[in-house]
Design an enzyme around this catalytic site. Sequence first.
Site, PDB file in Angstrom:
ATOM      1  N   CYS A  87      34.155  56.958  27.578  1.00 26.19           N
ATOM      2  CA  CYS A  87      35.338  56.604  28.363  1.00 26.19           C
ATOM      3  C   CYS A  87      35.935  55.279  27.893  1.00 26.19           C
ATOM      4  O   CYS A  87      35.274  54.260  27.895  1.00 26.19           O
ATOM      5  CB  CYS A  87      34.962  56.496  29.834  1.00 26.19           C
ATOM      6  SG  CYS A  87      36.306  55.850  30.814  1.00 26.19           S
ATOM      7  N   CYS A 121      36.392  25.401  44.620  1.00 26.65           N
ATOM      8  CA  CYS A 121      35.655  25.186  45.864  1.00 26.65           C
ATOM      9  C   CYS A 121      36.111  26.273  46.841  1.00 26.65           C
ATOM     10  O   CYS A 121      37.245  26.250  47.316  1.00 26.65           O
ATOM     11  CB  CYS A 121      35.992  23.784  46.375  1.00 26.65           C
ATOM     12  SG  CYS A 121      35.132  23.371  47.881  1.00 26.65           S
TER      13      CYS A 121
END
Length: 364
Positions: free
Chosen positions: A52, A352
């Site tokens: 694939c 963060c």
Amino acid sequence: MRYLWVLLAAGIALTSCFSGNSQDANSSSPTSKEKTKKFSGDLSTAYFASGCFWCVEAVYESVYGVEEAISGYASGTEANADYKLVSSGSTKHAEAVKVLYDPGKVDYKTLVKVFFGSHDPTTLNQQGPDKGPQYRSALYYQNDEEKAIAEAYVAELKKNKTFKNPIVTEIEPFTTFFDAEDYHQDYEANNPSNPYVQSVSIPRLRRFQKAFPELLKTAHGDSGADKDKKEGEIEKIVKTNKEWQKLLTAKQYYVLREQGTERSFTGEYWDNKEEGMYKCAACQLPLFDSKTKFKSGTGWPSFYEPIKTAHIADHTDASHGMVRDEVVCARCDGHLGHVFDDGPKPTGLRYCINSAALKFEKEQ
Ligand SMILES: [Zn+2]
């Protein structure tokens, strides 16, 4: 679009004799993917088929020196190819990828190593769950040098008994390559929640990355970020607040949809050291790999780079009397956290992120 294929096919018919030239027959016709980006310097091409193409494309795109991999159909006898035709098995095409690489950064032998290292070359007309000649293992060389490299590599694999069963890979001269339809390009990156991608493509990519860490872009401080940003192919998910409320917990909604911030050291993942992938809790888009997570001491999960730059968008956020770069999920626009420039190497960035915006998936 159809007339273009006919023109291309006519061009290929004229030049399809193997010429020993390293340029492929249709390299003068840029593909839709190539058109959208500018390549720097001279790139070489290489062609591989190993099941694939969604999987194969993703594998090559993770390799250092590969600028682009394009999913398509190679080596058929017919003058046309599309997904319907090829998957019917009535044409002789193989699902394949065209790899555009910088020979100054990666050589052909390494690409051959990637090829044999990322699939099972011993299963005839089958790769994993996919069966049929279109999923055969094949390497299409463009000149004698490539042929010699490929054959020598196979000889080495045999000598080392790398595979228990005989290698059935076809090593054949390159003839034709047709780009696959646009929706097949970058399929794995753009459709991470597709069940096939989840159960076959991503594990295959992970196995390759684990076996050959030294070949990856990330090992060379190259996240492929610029390329990803230019493509910008993420399809947006838009929902009303009410719909999001139904899907998310109150905490997730507060962070993702109301730009909230969880209290430090309270989230689920700030101290998570397990290996795996962090996805957007709202839309499941893969955002961060545990490999890029580091101990920041802030009490929030911190990463030095996203899985793909295109999966994250940043906005300037001037709330709370500070100017910070807010980062949001590129697919659902959910608020994730902020990015600062005091992170570790190689990027120097610190993403963060609120735990509540993430969903962790442990590596299998
Ligand atoms: Zn999202």
